[in-house]
Structure formats: structure tokens, C-alpha cells
Motif scaffolding. Sequence first.
Motif, mmCIF file in Angstrom:
data_model
loop_
_atom_site.group_PDB
_atom_site.id
_atom_site.type_symbol
_atom_site.label_atom_id
_atom_site.label_comp_id
_atom_site.label_asym_id
_atom_site.label_seq_id
_atom_site.Cartn_x
_atom_site.Cartn_y
_atom_site.Cartn_z
ATOM 1 N N HIS A 1 23.450 -31.215 37.091
ATOM 2 C CA HIS A 1 23.458 -31.720 35.719
ATOM 3 C C HIS A 1 22.540 -30.865 34.856
ATOM 4 C CE1 HIS A 1 24.822 -35.421 37.824
ATOM 5 N NE2 HIS A 1 25.536 -35.581 36.732
ATOM 6 N N SER A 2 22.937 -30.693 33.587
ATOM 7 C CA SER A 2 22.104 -29.985 32.616
ATOM 8 C C SER A 2 21.637 -30.966 31.550
ATOM 9 C CB SER A 2 22.891 -28.846 31.964
ATOM 10 O OG SER A 2 23.291 -27.899 32.936
ATOM 11 N N TYR A 3 20.450 -30.705 30.985
ATOM 12 C CA TYR A 3 19.825 -31.624 30.033
ATOM 13 C C TYR A 3 19.273 -30.848 28.844
ATOM 14 C CZ TYR A 3 19.851 -34.617 34.168
ATOM 15 O OH TYR A 3 20.242 -35.325 35.297
ATOM 16 N N ALA A 4 19.251 -31.492 27.709
ATOM 17 C CA ALA A 4 18.496 -30.975 26.576
ATOM 18 C C ALA A 4 17.014 -31.242 26.817
ATOM 19 C CB ALA A 4 18.952 -31.658 25.282
ATOM 20 N N LEU A 5 16.151 -30.490 26.143
ATOM 21 C CA LEU A 5 14.710 -30.679 26.306
ATOM 22 C C LEU A 5 14.305 -32.129 26.060
ATOM 23 C CD1 LEU A 5 11.841 -29.579 26.753
ATOM 24 C CD2 LEU A 5 11.815 -28.947 24.319
ATOM 25 N N ASP A 6 14.885 -32.758 25.063
ATOM 26 C CA ASP A 6 14.527 -34.145 24.743
ATOM 27 C C ASP A 6 14.891 -35.121 25.851
ATOM 28 O OD1 ASP A 6 13.370 -33.714 22.211
ATOM 29 O OD2 ASP A 6 15.354 -33.600 21.269
ATOM 30 N N ASP A 7 15.703 -34.681 26.811
ATOM 31 C CA ASP A 7 16.169 -35.573 27.874
ATOM 32 C C ASP A 7 15.490 -35.315 29.211
ATOM 33 O OD1 ASP A 7 17.968 -36.803 26.121
ATOM 34 O OD2 ASP A 7 19.496 -35.268 26.485
ATOM 35 N N VAL A 8 14.332 -34.658 29.185
ATOM 36 C CA VAL A 8 13.614 -34.367 30.434
ATOM 37 C C VAL A 8 13.338 -35.643 31.218
ATOM 38 C CG1 VAL A 8 11.392 -33.634 31.360
ATOM 39 C CG2 VAL A 8 12.587 -32.185 29.734
ATOM 40 N N ALA A 9 12.864 -36.683 30.555
ATOM 41 C CA ALA A 9 12.543 -37.930 31.264
ATOM 42 C C ALA A 9 13.784 -38.493 31.953
ATOM 43 C CB ALA A 9 11.954 -38.951 30.293
ATOM 44 N N GLN A 10 14.944 -38.421 31.283
ATOM 45 C CA GLN A 10 16.179 -38.900 31.899
ATOM 46 C C GLN A 10 16.541 -38.056 33.123
ATOM 47 O OE1 GLN A 10 18.130 -41.663 31.256
ATOM 48 N NE2 GLN A 10 19.074 -41.012 33.189
ATOM 49 N N GLY A 11 16.304 -36.768 33.040
ATOM 50 C CA GLY A 11 16.569 -35.900 34.173
ATOM 51 C C GLY A 11 15.787 -36.305 35.402
#
Length: 372
Positions: free
Chosen positions: A345-355
Motif C-alpha cells: 500500500h502507498s500513502y500520502a504524508l498526511d496518512d502516515v498514522a493510518q499506514g
Amino acid sequence: MLTRGAILRQAPGEFEVVDLELDDPRPGEVQVKLAASGMCHSDDHIATGDLPVGTYPFATGHEGAGIVTKAFANDRGIKEGDHVVFSAMPSCGRCRYCASGMQTLCDLSANMLAGVRWTDGSYRLHTADGVPVGQMCGISTFTETTTAPVESIIKIDDDIPLDKACLAGCAVGTGWGSAVNSARVQPGDTVIVMGIGGIGASALQGAAHAGASQIIAVDPVAFKREKATAFGATHAVASMEEATELARQFTHGQGADSAILTVGVLKPEHVGQGVAAIRKAGTCVLTAVAPSSDVGAQIPLFDFVMSEKRLVGSLFGETNPTSDIPRQLRLYKEGKLKLDEMVTHSYALDDVAQGYRDMHAGRNIRGVVLFD
């Protein structure tokens, strides 16, 4: 300049993306615009407090790749426009350990969690109101643009996708080296790899390339067991008990030649299971991170001595980043190292916690933050 990055204000704590002030590079430093950063469990160890750091707020991330935007004079020949991978471990090239081919034990790494520059105790990142911000490993790859010491920078070929190359900054070398360097896997060996995340997947590939005949992946998550065969596992089971029995079946009751422990959080009972799974004179490799306060392991010492078993710690897979990262990426270009398959999965920086929530839920082999 103004940048954005994921920080931790305390431990236990939550990843928070904020605006940061970034200093220009000084002599021996470069500035890099990040393209991608792998999401290693080590950053989560900082969030939980398993790994204590010297400075809060603390800017996280240590497995990244990008393009150099500014370069002060340096002795590595790194210049503006170069495509680079950050090495999680710095290498000065001059200390006793670097000179002995043991770059992961470079003297500079003693300060990798202090947050400050190892040269003079200064900072390159600050909050918007001027508070100093520590940098993980001196690099902080969960930051849109970062300033880092040249000792942590490896130039790579421009045609390698940066969203895959970033994995070579930690996961690949740590796992691959755990098998090839630390376990010293030989052709025909029986190998157990416990814990199939980014590092475990790389350990499976290292064992396969070293010629192991039987490679047993162990993970309680069915999704990871299914993925394990793509990285070289010949068998995938849910528990070390199953893996140990399989290894004995393959070796006329002797046990595995090596067991490589790459679980998310290393516990004393894992060490006991790994040592119990190996044959006489076999090797158990501890690659996973345990909470820094934990002491002791459940090992039957009489059997350990009488069977001449070996218990080995492995930091960054005992690799030499300046030579091994380019070599591993050459294997990727030749189709002999699977990196595309590691990114689930890839994430935007703002979604680090979700990652990291996805990591805990067992949804990722490796999550990757992609920057614009």
C-alpha cells in the motif's frame, strides 16, 4: 525553507504531520527532496517508546529516496540533481569498523537516535515557533525535503524508480543481510524466517539467492503467509512449532540450519523458539527490535552449550551500505530482487498514522509514503 514532516512529540505518542523550518546544508551535508519513504517498524518502536530518543519533537522516517536539491562541498561527490537513497546507518569510512568492512557499526551510529548532528550537537529542523526538532538517524525521511549528512547518502542510477529504491535504505539490506551475512546460509540449507514484513520478505529472498533448499516462512497472518511464496518461501506456516517440526522432517530430525527472527517486536520467548528450532551448531539470528528495557531470553543453556548453537545479533544485516545498496539495486534492475511485490500500500504524508495502523493490522508487507 518551509517543509512538512511527520513528528512525534512524546512516547507513547501519535504521528503528527506539521510545518517545519529546514536549514540549508552545511559542509558535508546535502538537501534532498523526498520522492518516497518506506514505513519501517522501527519508527513505530519510537512511537511506542520501545526505542527511546534524545530529542522531542522527533522527526521520523529513515528509509527514503529522492533527488538532491542542494549540495555543499563534500568528499562523496554528491551533487545537485543526483538520485539518492538514504542509508539508515551512516558510514564515515574512517573509523575502526568502517575500515574493517563493518559499516553498520560505524562510530557515527552511536548518535542515530540522539536527534542532533553528531558533529556539533546542532539541529537542522525546527518547529514553526523555533523549537529544535530531532532527526531520526540524522535524516528524517518522513519529511518532504530534508537536510542530511553525506555519510548517510548513497548515489544510485537515475533509471531506478525511487518509490522502490527507498526500500534499499533499510528493509532490503537488513533482511537480505540477515540471511546472507549473519546466518551465512549455504546451498541446500533449511532456513526458518519468523515474521514476514518488509525485512522478513527480504530475508526470504536472501536465503533463496544463497541457495537454501527449504525456506519456511512463519507468520500468524494468512495474507503474509500467502505472499511469502513470492519471495522464495517453499513453505509457510502460522507458528514456530509447525516450522520446527517441518525443519526436522527435512533434516532427519536435526533441525533448521538457521532461524532468522524478523518479527515486529522481539520477545524472550521468540528467542527460545528460534534456538530450539535449529540443529547442533546451527545459527539463530536476532534481527527484530526488542523494547530497550527488556533483559533476558528463554534459552536452555545446557543444550545451547552442548549443541554448540550460535545466537547472533544482526544490525542492518551486517551490510556495507556504500557497496551493498548499489549492488542490491542492480539485482532489482536485473529482475533478481523483488521490490515491486514488497509494496502493498502507498500513502500520502498526511496518512502516515493510518499506514502504521495498517501495519499493526497485518495489511502490509511494506507500506510506502509517496511525496508529490
